[in-house]
Design a protein around this motif. Sequence first.
Motif, PDB file in Angstrom:
ATOM      1  N   GLY A 542      96.608  43.638 -24.795  1.00 33.13           N
ATOM      2  CA  GLY A 542      95.927  42.704 -24.224  1.00 33.13           C
ATOM      3  C   GLY A 542      95.739  42.551 -22.625  1.00 33.13           C
ATOM      4  N   SER A 543      96.282  41.329 -22.362  1.00 29.50           N
ATOM      5  CA  SER A 543      95.993  41.544 -20.916  1.00 29.50           C
ATOM      6  C   SER A 543      96.780  41.921 -20.181  1.00 29.50           C
ATOM      7  N   SER A 544      96.131  42.420 -19.070  1.00 29.02           N
ATOM      8  CA  SER A 544      96.810  43.593 -17.898  1.00 29.02           C
ATOM      9  C   SER A 544      98.021  43.329 -17.113  1.00 29.02           C
ATOM     10  N   ARG A 545      97.947  42.187 -17.496  1.00 31.18           N
ATOM     11  CA  ARG A 545      99.632  41.326 -16.654  1.00 31.18           C
ATOM     12  C   ARG A 545     100.592  41.696 -16.183  1.00 31.18           C
ATOM     13  N   GLU A 546     100.847  43.019 -15.178  1.00 32.04           N
ATOM     14  CA  GLU A 546     101.899  43.877 -15.018  1.00 32.04           C
ATOM     15  C   GLU A 546     103.680  43.014 -14.563  1.00 32.04           C
ATOM     16  N   HIS A 547     103.414  41.676 -14.758  1.00 32.31           N
ATOM     17  CA  HIS A 547     104.857  40.774 -15.074  1.00 32.31           C
ATOM     18  C   HIS A 547     105.091  41.547 -16.777  1.00 32.31           C
ATOM     19  N   ALA A 548     104.124  41.413 -17.579  1.00 34.22           N
ATOM     20  CA  ALA A 548     105.083  41.998 -18.430  1.00 34.22           C
ATOM     21  C   ALA A 548     105.706  43.704 -18.218  1.00 34.22           C
ATOM     22  N   ALA A 549     105.830  43.965 -17.611  1.00 33.59           N
ATOM     23  CA  ALA A 549     107.087  45.233 -17.489  1.00 33.59           C
ATOM     24  C   ALA A 549     107.186  45.431 -16.031  1.00 33.59           C
ATOM     25  N   ILE A 550     107.148  44.422 -15.606  1.00 31.00           N
ATOM     26  CA  ILE A 550     108.284  44.322 -13.894  1.00 31.00           C
ATOM     27  C   ILE A 550     109.210  43.374 -14.468  1.00 31.00           C
ATOM     28  N   THR A 551     108.788  42.162 -15.766  1.00 33.13           N
ATOM     29  CA  THR A 551     110.410  41.575 -15.931  1.00 33.13           C
ATOM     30  C   THR A 551     111.501  41.662 -16.934  1.00 33.13           C
ATOM     31  N   PRO A 552     110.954  42.685 -17.762  1.00 33.89           N
ATOM     32  CA  PRO A 552     110.926  43.248 -18.441  1.00 33.89           C
ATOM     33  C   PRO A 552     112.785  44.189 -17.649  1.00 33.89           C
ATOM     34  N   ARG A 553     111.280  45.086 -16.742  1.00 35.87           N
ATOM     35  CA  ARG A 553     112.593  45.848 -16.271  1.00 35.87           C
ATOM     36  C   ARG A 553     113.971  45.056 -15.153  1.00 35.87           C
ATOM     37  N   HIS A 554     113.478  44.000 -14.891  1.00 38.29           N
ATOM     38  CA  HIS A 554     113.991  43.334 -13.357  1.00 38.29           C
ATOM     39  C   HIS A 554     115.445  43.208 -14.078  1.00 38.29           C
ATOM     40  N   LEU A 555     115.325  43.186 -15.707  1.00 39.48           N
ATOM     41  CA  LEU A 555     116.201  42.477 -16.333  1.00 39.48           C
ATOM     42  C   LEU A 555     117.138  43.865 -16.998  1.00 39.48           C
ATOM     43  N   GLY A 556     116.597  45.416 -16.823  1.00 42.64           N
ATOM     44  CA  GLY A 556     117.763  46.224 -16.841  1.00 42.64           C
ATOM     45  C   GLY A 556     117.179  46.946 -18.013  1.00 42.64           C
ATOM     46  N   LEU A 557     115.364  46.906 -18.254  1.00 44.47           N
ATOM     47  CA  LEU A 557     114.885  47.818 -18.736  1.00 44.47           C
ATOM     48  C   LEU A 557     114.859  49.213 -18.753  1.00 44.47           C
ATOM     49  N   HIS A 558     115.619  50.013 -18.925  1.00 48.65           N
ATOM     50  CA  HIS A 558     115.028  51.797 -18.660  1.00 48.65           C
ATOM     51  C   HIS A 558     114.663  52.078 -19.332  1.00 48.65           C
ATOM     52  N   ALA A 559     113.888  51.858 -20.972  1.00 45.72           N
ATOM     53  CA  ALA A 559     112.660  52.528 -21.446  1.00 45.72           C
ATOM     54  C   ALA A 559     112.497  52.241 -22.701  1.00 45.72           C
ATOM     55  N   VAL A 560     110.878  52.679 -23.092  1.00 42.75           N
ATOM     56  CA  VAL A 560     109.739  51.883 -23.971  1.00 42.75           C
ATOM     57  C   VAL A 560     110.135  53.049 -25.262  1.00 42.75           C
ATOM     58  N   VAL A 561     110.797  52.877 -26.094  1.00 47.95           N
ATOM     59  CA  VAL A 561     109.982  54.135 -27.132  1.00 47.95           C
ATOM     60  C   VAL A 561     109.545  53.648 -28.160  1.00 47.95           C
ATOM     61  N   ALA A 562     108.283  54.301 -28.373  1.00 47.54           N
ATOM     62  CA  ALA A 562     106.832  52.826 -29.197  1.00 47.54           C
ATOM     63  C   ALA A 562     106.720  54.060 -29.704  1.00 47.54           C
ATOM     64  N   LYS A 563     105.438  53.622 -30.773  1.00 52.39           N
ATOM     65  CA  LYS A 563     105.041  55.002 -31.823  1.00 52.39           C
ATOM     66  C   LYS A 563     103.631  55.100 -30.597  1.00 52.39           C
ATOM     67  N   SER A 564     103.055  53.936 -30.083  1.00 47.72           N
ATOM     68  CA  SER A 564     102.148  54.499 -29.082  1.00 47.72           C
ATOM     69  C   SER A 564     101.885  53.527 -28.290  1.00 47.72           C
ATOM     70  N   PHE A 565     101.028  53.394 -26.979  1.00 48.48           N
ATOM     71  CA  PHE A 565     101.224  52.612 -26.146  1.00 48.48           C
ATOM     72  C   PHE A 565      99.228  52.015 -25.624  1.00 48.48           C
ATOM     73  N   ALA A 566      99.331  50.947 -25.439  1.00 50.40           N
ATOM     74  CA  ALA A 566      98.234  50.547 -25.000  1.00 50.40           C
ATOM     75  C   ALA A 566      98.381  50.631 -23.255  1.00 50.40           C
ATOM     76  N   ARG A 567      96.893  51.167 -23.529  1.00 55.01           N
ATOM     77  CA  ARG A 567      96.029  51.897 -21.632  1.00 55.01           C
ATOM     78  C   ARG A 567      97.208  50.739 -20.682  1.00 55.01           C
ATOM     79  N   ILE A 568      96.719  49.703 -20.254  1.00 56.99           N
ATOM     80  CA  ILE A 568      96.612  49.509 -19.176  1.00 56.99           C
ATOM     81  C   ILE A 568      98.598  48.877 -19.188  1.00 56.99           C
ATOM     82  N   HIS A 569      99.119  48.535 -20.189  1.00 57.86           N
ATOM     83  CA  HIS A 569     100.696  48.348 -20.273  1.00 57.86           C
ATOM     84  C   HIS A 569     101.451  50.076 -20.281  1.00 57.86           C
ATOM     85  N   TRP A 570     100.981  50.860 -20.582  1.00 64.69           N
ATOM     86  CA  TRP A 570     101.345  51.928 -20.223  1.00 64.69           C
ATOM     87  C   TRP A 570     100.975  52.206 -18.802  1.00 64.69           C
TER      88      TRP A 570
END
Length: 660
Positions: A542-570
């Motif tokens: 979906g949306s390119s909003r990098e907030h979806a990466a920054i706010t979890p990172r701000h809350l202490g996210l270190h890693a995402v383990v997934a089956k696959s990622f959408a291009r922009i969010h990856w």
Amino acid sequence: MSDSVARQLITSHLVSGEPKPGAEIALRVDQTLTQDATGTLVMQELEAMDLDRAQTEVSVQYVDHNLLQADEKNAEDHAFLRSACRRYGLWFSKAGNGVSHPTHMKHFGKPGKTLIGSDSHTCAGGSMGMLAIGVGGLEVAGGIAGEPLYLRMPEIWGIRLDGELPPWVSAKDVILEMLRRHGVKGGVQRIIEYHGPGLAHLTAMDRHVIANMGAELGATTTVFPADDAVRAFLREQGREDDFTELVADEDADYDVTDEIDLSTLEPLIAKPSSPGNVVPVREVAGTPVNQVVIGSSANPGLRDFAMAAAMVRGRQSNDAVSFDVNPSSREIFADLTKMGATFDLISAGARLHQTGCMGCIGMGQAPASGTNSLRTFPRNFPGRSGTKEDSVWLCSPETAAAAALTGEIVDPRDLAEKLDLAYPQLDLPETATVNTEMLVAPLEPDQARDEELVKGPNISALPDFPPLPDRIEAPVLLKVGDDISTDEISPAGARALPFRSNIPKLAEFTFTQVREDYPQQAAELKESTGHIIVGGENYGQGSSREHAAITPRHLGLHAVVAKSFARIHWQNLANFGVVALEFDDPADYDRIDEGDTLVLEGLRDLLPGDRHAEIRNDTKDETYKLHHRLSERQVEAVLAGGRIPLLARRETADRERVDA
């Protein structure tokens, strides 16, 4: 080898790399586009990079998303954006001037150019022979600063079009047919290129509709040739001198192929709550409708609004329906008024709203719970409308207007029998209204250096993330399924959007549509272990909003383990120092539960040298094999805690070399 349009565009802008599918390439950036929901962060990134002046041919900041001013926050963002444009040498499109994508196409788009934008629907620019790619904001900031765009070379997917669209079927049905066939992952790691004799019957704005929603297929972008239809569009705008013919070579080669006979298409509709959930309109006919909204970048042309106006002329919308119209630009609004179409819409009970994205991003126009909303929008992810339990359908202007009149989903081809309504024949003006008064040109460099950024209290500093630790031992705080969208990670809507430039406050909304207590639990773990997220297929669509990466990172996210990622969010995850890893065996996803403690070791040695990794599940005493797709450049950013420190160092070094 005979070259497609996409390959010609890539070859002419190639800075480094070999354009073979899967290889990382770097492309020269000619133009950039930002909008206010993502642009505030881009301007903060330019400040963090200590940029002096935009290095692109054209960079434009649009104000088209956060238009409602229920309090001071959106207005403060707009003042900040204006000041940043003045400081860094960008064009500024004032609030209400128009939706970014059609407005950019109208005033700045040029065949043969590259365009990157911090909005996933930037791909709409491919309608006029551009290589237009939606990316994260940090990619745009880098492009403005003169950095090339890095991406993995996609496959070129040639779609041959034959025939001509029948009455009551329009461009929206073409892209819905693509989604019906291929789903939301069908275009991943592909550039879609349309070709064939059917193109002769599609205007430049028809092509915009199709190119815009290529993002919903997961495609890197969509490309059309720059041919007579594009020349005619530029002539209407008074810019024919900007036309350059760009067409595929005879017998151009494509990596993947498909074909559509336009004459066989019928009205289609995407059911809740995915753009890929497409069925014929007749299959769901009779479903009651309580809201119809016409507008957005997915159906932004004069023809789209004029068709709806012609259908409702002399009639009244159903009394159960809220009939809303969001003109895509002031110029479109002016042309509708000159045609008398504005009067037709108002007389039929339509409510005319601001020229902007509005309900598409959940900024107003939220539907009532338990009701159906038909929209000519590009997306219907859960909760995107601003209503948590929404029921949003995506369709053409013809299907939307038919529902506005009848109060139910109806195939517009059946209106002749139901309402004695014949297919309208539109008489559109040959010359479009052109009004550049709300486009503010960049200041001269000497003036720009004296400008100060205007920051209200709601504009925070960018978080300063530490380098990646060598060892991560953290619990799985959240496990999500397939196709989780950035709307579900960092929600749209009038509650959250005003905090897009305030990361600590916006973080309080992170994943709340999935689990209400995620922000609180993540904050509690932040200073000790941090946390890990496990995801399914197409994580972060979906949306390119990098907030979806920054706010979890701000809350202490270190890693995402997934089956696959959408291009922009990856890419966004890498930009902000979050490790994105994929299961070698997707079945291992089922072996992990929320609360399990996962351990990754030796990361600072592992990432630069090997694409393979192992993660240990201490809770279950199991080990799973993983891999990553990060390039050396991306690994450098992840290890540093993100790209901003790297870009800032390079900008300073470049300035010192010039001064020396």
